[in-house]
Design a protein around this motif. Sequence first.
Motif, PDB file in Angstrom:
ATOM      1  N   TYR B 191      44.996  45.329  40.102  1.00  0.00           N
ATOM      2  CA  TYR B 191      43.611  46.180  39.989  1.00  0.00           C
ATOM      3  C   TYR B 191      42.833  45.047  39.255  1.00  0.00           C
ATOM      4  N   ALA B 192      43.083  45.110  38.408  1.00  0.00           N
ATOM      5  CA  ALA B 192      42.401  44.882  36.871  1.00  0.00           C
ATOM      6  C   ALA B 192      42.671  43.683  37.059  1.00  0.00           C
ATOM      7  N   SER B 193      43.479  42.897  37.218  1.00  0.00           N
ATOM      8  CA  SER B 193      42.982  41.011  37.370  1.00  0.00           C
ATOM      9  C   SER B 193      43.024  40.127  38.669  1.00  0.00           C
ATOM     10  N   ALA B 194      43.852  40.569  39.794  1.00  0.00           N
ATOM     11  CA  ALA B 194      43.679  40.200  41.005  1.00  0.00           C
ATOM     12  C   ALA B 194      42.491  40.364  41.603  1.00  0.00           C
ATOM     13  N   ASP B 195      42.109  39.823  42.795  1.00  0.00           N
ATOM     14  CA  ASP B 195      40.953  39.465  42.965  1.00  0.00           C
ATOM     15  C   ASP B 195      41.248  40.064  44.861  1.00  0.00           C
TER      16      ASP B 195
END
Lengths: 210, 244, 601
Positions: B191-195
């Motif tokens: 959740y923190a890194s993906a679009d």
Amino acid sequence: MTVLRRTLPAALAIATSLFVLAALFITNPLLDAIGTYFIDTAVIIAAFALFLGLFNVLRVHARKIRERQPGSLYSFVLIGAMLVVLVIGLPPIAGKPSGPSHPLIQWIFHNIQAPIQAALSALIVFFVITAACRLLRVRNAESALMLIVALLVLAGQVTIGLVPVLPAIREWILDVPAMAGVRGILLGVALGILLTSIRLVLGTERPYSD
Amino acid sequence: MKEIGLVVLLLLLPILFFLSSRARAGKAGRLRSLPALEKLPGLVGRSAETGQPLHLSVGVGGLGGATTAETWAGLTLLGQLADEAAACDTPLIVTVADATVLPVAQDIVRRAYLRHGNPDGYESTQVRLIAPDPVAYAAGVMGLLERQPFTASVMVGSFGDEYLLMGETGARRGVRQVVGATDPRTLPLVYASADETLIGEEIFAGGAYTRKLPIQIGSLLTEDWARWVVIAAILVVAVFKILL
Amino acid sequence: MIYCPKCGTANRDGSKFCNECGESFGSQTRIKCPNCDTWNPVQNVFCSACGHRIVSLPPKPGVEAPPAIKGLSLPVKPGIGTEEDRSAATPGGEEDIPAWLRELEASLSAEGAAGKAALTEPAEVPDWLRDLRDSLVGEPPEVAEEGLPDRLAALRPTAPPAQPAAPPPAAEEEELPDWLAALRPTAPPAPPAAPPPAAEEEELPDWLVPSEEGLAEGETLVRAEIPDWLLTLKPRELRKEEEVEAPTPAKEAVVEETGLLAGLQDILPVEIIIAQPRLAKAGEEIAPVIETPQARLFAQIVARPPTVASKVMPRPQAGLLALLPRWILSIALIAALTLPLLLDRPLLARTIEPAPTVSSLYETISRLGSGARVLVAFDYDPTTSSEMDVVAQTLIGHLMDRQARIVAVSLLPAGPASAASLLADQAAAHPGYEEGYGRLYVNMGYLPGQVAAVRLLGESLEMALPCDFYGTSRADLELMGQVKELQDFDLILELTAGQDSLRWWIEQVGTPYGLPLAAGVSALVEPFARAYYQTGSQQLKGVVAGVPDALTYSALRSGGEGLTGIPAARLDSQLAGHLLFIVAILVSNVAYLVQRSRRES
């Protein structure tokens, strides 16, 4: 011939799956023997697949070296290390240890592989902190709530008893809302795995034929 | 315990067939929107225009173990993307971490190019085994993302903590990322890194949303039905425990 | 430029997909199935996935074809492609002529008079055109107040006939040849709505009345005379002597001598200069004739410099200022984690209350009698060894303190190597164990098959563990002679950093066989492990999770005193890391809120 090529793999896959499934649910010596045989065969096939993987790695990195692509030096190091470990680990001499128990392999494992893997794992800490700073920002009510919960859990893990109630709050957060959410996700995932597996067993998902 | 499993299996099978037949008759209703899956064709198109390859990962799991279903979900999406990439002549690079997945992934990509009449477009090095170890695999993908510009990175399958190494690298490089995972430890990192994200069982919906085959839609609906039954069972047991 | 129908972005001509959103502009190599949205090769008629027809059948005669799909590739004027425009495009009256054509005509009409004058010079106008024009000019228009002449009035359709013209009246039937009478439709035709008034033969002009001169016996049509201009086109070889010779051209016209056009005159001569490639002379400019809005627009487009869409994705340019926070954070983290370890003494005095799970495991192992048999699964790899080794060392150490017999296995290929070094280290620290390999402890190596391997252990220990990590047969290992089946073990200790392997041991071995199971796990797995500890049947007898619990367990082993030395320094390091995390998150939030308020203001 085309019909045979299309139906035979599917029939083989479905039959194997049903045998193993039946062996799991029905207690019968013959079924158990057949199911165990198929599982052992799968393990052997997986081991053989390692050889295919080995050739693939060699081909990809040899091509990189040949075409002098960026990073080809690392490819050279990789292939060299692979060959060294393979040669050392081969069991040519009877009575001598071989494979992972060979002293040189053990030395490589403890002094090269383990530290490198541990270092890579430690890198995750730096990535986590930057990801956390990016994620835990007050954009709206939900993100503010997420920030507060994250700070409470972090503070509760601090091992000095500045605020005695913090560890209890952390325990409650982990045991109740976090665990509830995790269990919900896990239940859904279990159902998804179950249905996907049923589709595989029934042969409706067939990548091995058109 | 085994008997319960058998009973559950025997109950789910007729429901699956019934809902699949309804889906075939067009009475399945609408599936809710999953932006991650809806954006996938756009990524292929963008890759076709820019000429930069598309990266696809099916996770660190293999076939034949506990992670078979998640890996299969990744391979299902690989099939769809390989089809579109072959049709648009888009460069596609697939990385795998398990040797059992390698021949399957190669076959899927090769068949896609054959189907679109472009057998020469396929190269066996398009599908690469990076490393069997998850962290080593992540390091290899990090290097790939750093050295070569990618239009997008689609990572759907079984991932652990090592995902963050790949995810953060992609995020720093400005690569559009569509990621799906099932492990609750990995989901916050995703959740923190993906679009775009596919959370939990959403990764198993890839086939139904992209290929729209009746059996896959029926499978999704069966999952929904089973989920409601589980919810009802939990509530009944909870009420029972409270009252007693 | 191609404008994307979805996001409106301008793309280069020839683009197949939008550079911004990836929307397809229509593929030349594939067709989308309308039923299942599967992309198929363009030559497919039926969808390869669902079998639905992709290429639609041609419309049946009489059925109106569906309107054409509006093209996406050209910027169009508003209104083109709509119904009103399509109807306007059908041939009709003056209002159907497009505006640009009207304007063109208007502009041409201004010079039309001059042009016409030039055209009327006899030398330039062919004879046939001159004759036609004379015949038309000679007839005065008889419109005026009398209306149209009878001949024209007779020709004007008063109402569109619903049916084709009625067959000739029966009175004329005997005049028609049999073959023609047979062709007449047998069904009585519907009477026309307003049949044209019977043209009386005496009122028709001569040129309209078919002449009977020259009609041979039995002929009904007069053989037409081939006009002179058409005769001149006839090849010389086919001309007869009596046919009109080509008129002598007023000028010395070039008569083609060779080829298919031999004998013809007024053929355009071959422009020799066309056959020769020539370079444009420097500075030579042809001034465009910009007379119409379309020509002006074209000239503008041509004059515009080409804008090529960038093929390379712009790499995010991180300036030094943007990288600075990340560098500061990394340096601070390294300092926070390593400085306490370098000090080699605790910064803070602390007494830690062991968690119930830790105390429970301590009690479980403490209750083991001397010589108890314990199966230890080393299910972690070097990636997590920095954390798990701390957990494993304290637990194995306690087991050896209790003189337990340890059988080590692993479900991971790299597990046995970690187990070998750790067991050797602990054995060296416990008297009797150093020479006790095979008798007091063994390393049975890697068990392939994951969950299947665990199940196999429960079913047949002998089949699952035939030899140890070093290749020694189980028959040669004294300890393995004492354990025939899994139920011979007094405790199973699972050391893992993953929840899956913990679940396998509990589901395949712990619960089915009712064996006591305990776990040493990483901090990430703690929530899952704790859930098994909290069950009514206590599927896990105790859990040690992560470095803090491991250090607490060590403190319990050493008599329950406060933590000192390196273990305490480790806790200080962890504390510093936690505090840095909290500070970093708070600072980043403050910076973000300040930035947002500045942007909004």
